[in-house]
Design a protein around this motif. Structure first.
Motif, PDB file in Angstrom:
ATOM      1  N   PRO A  46       7.827  16.661   1.966  1.00  0.00           N
ATOM      2  CA  PRO A  46       6.868  15.557   1.951  1.00  0.00           C
ATOM      3  C   PRO A  46       7.348  14.394   1.099  1.00  0.00           C
ATOM      4  N   LEU A  47       7.049  13.185   1.541  1.00  0.00           N
ATOM      5  CA  LEU A  47       7.407  11.984   0.793  1.00  0.00           C
ATOM      6  C   LEU A  47       6.180  11.080   0.676  1.00  0.00           C
ATOM      7  N   THR A  48       6.078  10.381  -0.428  1.00  0.00           N
ATOM      8  CA  THR A  48       5.091   9.314  -0.556  1.00  0.00           C
ATOM      9  C   THR A  48       5.859   8.001  -0.584  1.00  0.00           C
ATOM     10  N   THR A  49       5.606   7.149   0.387  1.00  0.00           N
ATOM     11  CA  THR A  49       6.336   5.895   0.530  1.00  0.00           C
ATOM     12  C   THR A  49       5.357   4.721   0.487  1.00  0.00           C
ATOM     13  N   THR A  50       5.864   3.502   0.544  1.00  0.00           N
ATOM     14  CA  THR A  50       5.029   2.302   0.491  1.00  0.00           C
ATOM     15  C   THR A  50       5.340   1.397   1.672  1.00  0.00           C
ATOM     16  N   LYS A  51       4.297   0.894   2.312  1.00  0.00           N
ATOM     17  CA  LYS A  51       4.481  -0.033   3.424  1.00  0.00           C
ATOM     18  C   LYS A  51       4.487  -1.453   2.900  1.00  0.00           C
ATOM     19  N   SER A  52       5.484  -2.217   3.325  1.00  0.00           N
ATOM     20  CA  SER A  52       5.597  -3.630   2.945  1.00  0.00           C
ATOM     21  C   SER A  52       5.847  -4.425   4.216  1.00  0.00           C
ATOM     22  N   GLY A  53       4.838  -5.166   4.646  1.00  0.00           N
ATOM     23  CA  GLY A  53       4.967  -5.865   5.913  1.00  0.00           C
ATOM     24  C   GLY A  53       5.004  -4.871   7.056  1.00  0.00           C
ATOM     25  N   SER A  54       6.068  -4.923   7.829  1.00  0.00           N
ATOM     26  CA  SER A  54       6.180  -4.017   8.975  1.00  0.00           C
ATOM     27  C   SER A  54       7.112  -2.845   8.711  1.00  0.00           C
ATOM     28  N   THR A  55       7.655  -2.748   7.500  1.00  0.00           N
ATOM     29  CA  THR A  55       8.577  -1.665   7.184  1.00  0.00           C
ATOM     30  C   THR A  55       8.060  -0.843   6.010  1.00  0.00           C
TER      31      THR A  55
ATOM     32  N   MET B 106       0.833  -1.189   0.000  1.00  0.00           N
ATOM     33  CA  MET B 106       0.000   0.000   0.000  1.00  0.00           C
ATOM     34  C   MET B 106       0.867   1.238   0.000  1.00  0.00           C
ATOM     35  N   THR B 107       0.297   2.334  -0.431  1.00  0.00           N
ATOM     36  CA  THR B 107       1.035   3.593  -0.477  1.00  0.00           C
ATOM     37  C   THR B 107       0.661   4.438   0.720  1.00  0.00           C
ATOM     38  N   SER B 108       1.639   4.923   1.447  1.00  0.00           N
ATOM     39  CA  SER B 108       1.346   5.723   2.619  1.00  0.00           C
ATOM     40  C   SER B 108       0.955   7.135   2.230  1.00  0.00           C
ATOM     41  N   THR B 109       0.263   7.788   3.130  1.00  0.00           N
ATOM     42  CA  THR B 109      -0.128   9.176   2.891  1.00  0.00           C
ATOM     43  C   THR B 109       1.096  10.073   2.933  1.00  0.00           C
ATOM     44  N   PRO B 110       1.197  11.056   2.020  1.00  0.00           N
ATOM     45  CA  PRO B 110       2.341  11.964   2.075  1.00  0.00           C
ATOM     46  C   PRO B 110       2.415  12.655   3.431  1.00  0.00           C
ATOM     47  N   ARG B 111       3.575  12.627   4.026  1.00  0.00           N
ATOM     48  CA  ARG B 111       3.787  13.285   5.310  1.00  0.00           C
ATOM     49  C   ARG B 111       5.036  14.143   5.228  1.00  0.00           C
ATOM     50  N   LYS B 112       5.260  14.926   6.248  1.00  0.00           N
ATOM     51  CA  LYS B 112       6.469  15.733   6.297  1.00  0.00           C
ATOM     52  C   LYS B 112       7.426  15.131   7.306  1.00  0.00           C
ATOM     53  N   TYR B 113       8.681  14.999   6.885  1.00  0.00           N
ATOM     54  CA  TYR B 113       9.689  14.388   7.731  1.00  0.00           C
ATOM     55  C   TYR B 113      10.836  15.357   7.949  1.00  0.00           C
ATOM     56  N   THR B 114      11.357  15.369   9.150  1.00  0.00           N
ATOM     57  CA  THR B 114      12.486  16.230   9.454  1.00  0.00           C
ATOM     58  C   THR B 114      13.777  15.500   9.134  1.00  0.00           C
ATOM     59  N   LEU B 115      14.610  16.127   8.317  1.00  0.00           N
ATOM     60  CA  LEU B 115      15.888  15.530   7.958  1.00  0.00           C
ATOM     61  C   LEU B 115      16.930  15.931   8.987  1.00  0.00           C
ATOM     62  N   ARG B 116      17.687  14.951   9.410  1.00  0.00           N
ATOM     63  CA  ARG B 116      18.736  15.223  10.389  1.00  0.00           C
ATOM     64  C   ARG B 116      20.072  15.095   9.675  1.00  0.00           C
ATOM     65  N   ALA B 117      20.485  16.172   9.002  1.00  0.00           N
ATOM     66  CA  ALA B 117      21.689  16.119   8.174  1.00  0.00           C
ATOM     67  C   ALA B 117      22.788  16.955   8.806  1.00  0.00           C
ATOM     68  N   ALA B 118      23.956  16.352   8.949  1.00  0.00           N
ATOM     69  CA  ALA B 118      25.088  17.069   9.518  1.00  0.00           C
ATOM     70  C   ALA B 118      26.023  17.584   8.438  1.00  0.00           C
ATOM     71  N   ALA B 119      26.246  16.786   7.395  1.00  0.00           N
ATOM     72  CA  ALA B 119      27.247  17.129   6.382  1.00  0.00           C
ATOM     73  C   ALA B 119      26.595  17.864   5.227  1.00  0.00           C
ATOM     74  N   LEU B 120      26.234  19.112   5.449  1.00  0.00           N
ATOM     75  CA  LEU B 120      25.631  19.927   4.400  1.00  0.00           C
ATOM     76  C   LEU B 120      26.482  21.164   4.186  1.00  0.00           C
ATOM     77  N   VAL B 121      26.484  21.669   2.956  1.00  0.00           N
ATOM     78  CA  VAL B 121      27.269  22.859   2.698  1.00  0.00           C
ATOM     79  C   VAL B 121      26.617  24.052   3.361  1.00  0.00           C
ATOM     80  N   ALA B 122      27.390  25.138   3.489  1.00  0.00           N
ATOM     81  CA  ALA B 122      26.928  26.288   4.242  1.00  0.00           C
ATOM     82  C   ALA B 122      25.666  26.919   3.683  1.00  0.00           C
TER      83      ALA B 122
END
Length: 536
Positions: free
Chosen positions: A227-236, A1-17
């Protein structure tokens, strides 16, 4: 199934200024393009199945069509695409064969009105005929020549796995029997190579070569919420976008071949570490899909409703990204020291637009046609950036302004005055075909800016532009929305593999007439913008 688009916070350390914390909304839904046509000649959206049916129908009638448009008895048509207009006009794009051999540069588009009236746009006006289809030169000689051509480009690991195939070369000059050899390998910057080399089957002379893996660079990776649209497969969950043709995003883990491993996550909360580049790539593909669908009515890169796929973490410190039509995929490197993945929106939009060109006009990636190919990606990359409406990275007519590739904060290219980059051309000249395609794109980029915004000085989204004209004329723009629809209409309906700047003028004028009428302001401005870059 396709999950509902949600907003996720990215935790990125190695990004340019220059990376910023941003929140962007992806437009979704079933909306299709609204071309604000004045004539009823705009294209109607076909479902994937309707498109397949239309192509099959065109193929069933191909023999009759070939006869009606005056092709020789040894020629056959192979239907590749069909566009239907609201007024009943049908535009069918064909490849051509001669005695069963592919005719490279023989593509054409047949335009048939509801009343049966036909016109044809051909890649070549030459008669397709050769004295014999028996090659004087052996295939081994063509292979050797092609390997030499690859070596001259400083490619490594070169090999021609498949035997050279016999073709008719008709893209330039008198049609001749030839060989096409595909040499794979690695370009000097680490990009894969798929070099197509054409050699004369009678003399052995090299006639043409075309690198079909187009590369480009773009802004630094985004951080923040997207926002991302992802797919659930089993428990992941995994990075499969069921809302956009099943687009998948894979981890190459610094490899340079294969598909890689599909990204998965236990709680559907993505970001941080290796996932950051994947989130940006997945998001970029989604926005590009939405731009083409919602603005231009195109259902995916090939207009067949099927998603491409993305591969991130390619190679070691690979500072580039590329579209590869043979795998129908986007690939991103991680940048210098594997610290700055080139997975931003403008990279995706530019490179995926190479896929749109490959699925439509197939503009040869050399000479003036190559410049128009590159300009197409710049045009739609820019259009997608404006479409995203990202407050932290506002739309502009600067190409690659965030990556600081020059080390002084300047962009790669400027659409208002291309020569500001020190290499691109502002105007057409008879020598333009001898210029690298990234610089011969300049006049077409300039044309698009003039058509959109007009000449002279102005400030848009905080950026000041000052666009000149070849003849010191004043051009008043018609707006970017109309300009991008005119270019798209011309690309998909009138351009062929060999279209040059003069042909682009003709094609866009036809497109403007279709959409807005031959006596419209839009039509007149298209002509004025071409004159302003010395294409008359």
């Amino acid at each position: 199934m396709t999950s509902t688009p949600r907003k996720y916070t990215l935790r990125a350390a190695a990004l340019v200024a220059s990376a910023a914390m941003v929140a962007v909304t992806v437009q979704t839904g079933s909306a299709t393009a609204q071309p604000d046509a004045a004539t009823g000649a705009s294209a109607v959206a076909l479902s994937a199945q309707q498109r397949v049916t239309a192509i099959k129908s065109a193929q069933a009638e191909a023999a009759g069509t070939a006869q009606k448009i005056g092709l020789g008895g040894q020629e056959k048509l192979v239907a590749r695409d069909v566009i239907k207009d609201a007024d009943g006009t049908v535009h069918t794009r064909y490849e051509r064969t001669y005695e069963g051999l592919p005719v490279l540069g023989g593509d054409l588009v047949v335009h048939e009105k509801k009343n049966g009236t036909r016109t044809v746009d051909k890649a070549t006006q030459a008669k397709i005929a050769v004295s014999t289809t028996d090659a004087a030169q052996p295939a081994a000689s063509a292979k050797k020549s092609a390997l030499s051509a690859s070596a001259a480009e400083k490619n490594t690991k070169a090999e021609a796995k498949d035997a050279p195939r016999k073709v008719i070369w008709a893209a330039s000059g008198k049609p001749v029997l030839a060989y096409e050899t595909v040499v794979t390998g690695v370009q000097k910057d680490g990009t894969p190579s798929e070099l197509h080399v054409i050699t004369d089957a009678k003399t052995g002379a090299k006639l043409f070569q075309d690198e079909t893996i187009e590369t480009g660079t773009g802004t630094s990776s985004y951080s923040g919420t997207v926002p991302l649209t992802t797919t659930k497969s089993g428990s992941t969950y995994n990075l499969t976008d069921g809302a956009r043709g099943g687009h998948k995003t894979y981890d190459l883990r610094q490899g340079t071949s294969g598909t890689g491993t599909l990204f998965t996550d236990a709680d559907d909360k993505w970001g941080g570490g290796r996932q950051t580049a994947a989130v940006d790539a997945h998001y970029g593909a989604a926005v590009t899909w939405d731009f083409y669908k919602n603005v231009l009515g195109r259902n995916g890169i090939r207009n067949d409703g099927k998603g491409a796929y993305s591969r991130v973490h390619y190679g070691n410190s690979y500072v580039n990204a590329f579209w590869q039509d043979s795998c129908f995929c986007m690939t991103y490197g991680d940048g210098q020291n594997n610290a700055n993945p080139l997975t931003a929106l403008d990279v995706a939009a530019h490179e995926m637009s190479h896929g749109v060109t490959a699925a439509t006009a197939r503009l040869n990636y050399s000479g003036e046609s190559g410049g128009l190919n590159e300009a197409t990606s710049d045009i739609f990359g820019t259009a997608t950036e404006f479409y995203a409406n990202n407050a932290a990275d506002k739309g502009d007519y600067l190409i690659g302004e965030k990556i600081n590739i020059n080390g002084d904060g300047t962009p790669l290219r400027y659409m208002d005055k291309p020569s500001k980059d020190g290499a691109s051309k502002d105007y057409w000249s008879s020598s333009l075909g001898n210029v690298d395609v990234h610089y011969s794109s300049g006049p077409a980029n300039h044309w698009f800016y003039l058509l959109s915004e007009g000449s002279g000085t102005k400030t848009i989204n905080g950026v000041t532009y000052n666009s000149p004209t070849y003849d010191n004329s004043k051009v008043t723009g018609i707006g970017r929305d109309k300009a991008e629809k005119i270019w798209y209409r011309a690309l998909t309906t009138y351009f062929t593999s060999t279209t040059k700047y003069a042909g682009a003028r003709t094609g866009t004028l036809k497109a403007a007439a279709d959409l807005y009428g031959a006596s419209s302001t839009e039509y007149k401005t298209v002509a004025a913008a071409w004159t302003a870059i010395n294409v008359k």
